[in-house]
Design an enzyme around this catalytic site. Sequence first.
Site, PDB file in Angstrom:
ATOM      1  N   TYR A  21      17.434 -27.040  93.868  1.00 24.66           N
ATOM      2  CA  TYR A  21      18.525 -27.421  94.770  1.00 24.66           C
ATOM      3  C   TYR A  21      19.888 -27.087  94.163  1.00 24.66           C
ATOM      4  CZ  TYR A  21      14.679 -29.990  96.847  1.00 24.66           C
ATOM      5  OH  TYR A  21      13.464 -30.326  97.400  1.00 24.66           O
ATOM      6  N   TYR A 149       9.969 -37.167 104.160  1.00 21.43           N
ATOM      7  CA  TYR A 149      10.005 -35.999 103.270  1.00 21.43           C
ATOM      8  C   TYR A 149       8.609 -35.810 102.687  1.00 21.43           C
ATOM      9  CZ  TYR A 149      10.906 -32.865  99.419  1.00 21.43           C
ATOM     10  OH  TYR A 149      10.857 -31.791  98.556  1.00 21.43           O
ATOM     11  N   ASP A 250       0.838 -40.005 102.803  1.00 21.61           N
ATOM     12  CA  ASP A 250       1.452 -39.260 101.701  1.00 21.61           C
ATOM     13  C   ASP A 250       1.923 -40.275 100.668  1.00 21.61           C
ATOM     14  OD1 ASP A 250       3.100 -37.954  99.935  1.00 21.61           O
ATOM     15  OD2 ASP A 250       4.296 -36.930 101.455  1.00 21.61           O
ATOM     16  N   LYS A 279       2.507 -36.562  91.505  1.00 23.32           N
ATOM     17  CA  LYS A 279       3.519 -37.151  90.630  1.00 23.32           C
ATOM     18  C   LYS A 279       2.920 -37.949  89.473  1.00 23.32           C
ATOM     19  CE  LYS A 279       7.498 -37.145  93.768  1.00 23.32           C
ATOM     20  NZ  LYS A 279       8.267 -36.113  93.077  1.00 23.32           N
TER      21      LYS A 279
END
Length: 429
Positions: A21, A149, A250, A279
Amino acid sequence: MHDPKLTGALAFDREHIWHPYSSMTDPLEVYPVTSAKGVRITLANGQTLIDGMASWWSVIHGYGHPRLNQAAKNQIDAFSHVMFGGLTHMPAIDLAQKLVRITPDGLEKVFFSDSGSVSVEVAIKMALQYQQARGYTRKNRIISLRRGYHGDTFAAMSVCDPVTGMHQIFQGALPSQIFLPAPETPFGEALLASDLDALERTFKQHHTEAAALILEPIVQGAGGMRFYSADYIRHARRLCDQYGCLLIADEIATGFGRTGQLFACEHANIAPDILCLGKALTGGYLSLAATLTTDHVAKTISQGGAGCFMHGPTFMANPLACAIALESVTLLLEGDWKSNILRLEAQLTQHLAILKNHPKVADVRCLGGIGVVELNAPCELKRLQPKFVEEGIWVRPFGKLVYVMPPYVITDEDLATLCQGIVRVVTSL
């Protein structure tokens, strides 16, 4: 002390390495790291920072944990990788057994992949192949929540919020999905009629074309760090069953205890049809993800026209990552993780409460090992990041949010230092 080699390396980094980003014409400052141990990151200039981000929420046991280090050493001495097509190995088998045992009931099949975004891709492909195998070829879209997201790869981007999900510029190239309003009912409260109406209306209008509903249970992460009612998930489960849609949870960010339950969907006492994990799975050591599903979904796909599930990453079930993940999950479960997460929640709530009435703060909210300070206006990362570093803490804000998801091993003293640094930076704005 001036180090010409480091200076040259940073100049090369600025000119040639594209960070996440970031712009290559006006890159943000980066801080070179020389080591990390426990909850502390050591920079090249000798400064140490208390890590409030757990390296994007993954390093739950802290850096350099001796048991995870040993698991990595043991496995790399045996073999670091073999292809998973036609071969298997004990690290994958042992990890899959543990995941089947600890995840919500009914999730019996485990598909390993490389990253959280890919686990979402896998989940979406599973949902589409499942509906095709059932003969419902028109059910080829996904229902998703606004403010959600789910990752940066293409199918994952398509189910992120089309406005706030960071991927607006790709809209013309992405599959067209179905979006629900973001849940407004706060965590811990009964579902508002408006949220229920939106859910029921969407399913009624779109069930003939919807293969699945995907959501981040309880916590919408990078879409705004929003906490919402478990009732919403219970009704979503009911409607998926009623209309022949799969429910995809998710839990890449919320899995492995972050919200106070081992998996966030347990707040609602439901099991999804497909579960995405990543993660914290390896404790932040290596990239690894898993997509779990039910026996029914797996058999339906396998008996469909293709005769198999059409996916297979090169580094699927990497033995090194699986061995570390197995030790990471074992380490978590051996301790009193729930009490520890409640400790983090209490400390975060206490220390950040001082900002609740600050004129530049819209909201302060904490849940489990997550603390969020939402500002009234977007914060300028280029200006704020150095301020946090000056405070001796590593916090990476985005949008209007200054938030922390620290390693679970952080002490009360270090957590207090972390929060006090946030308070000082926010009050200086």
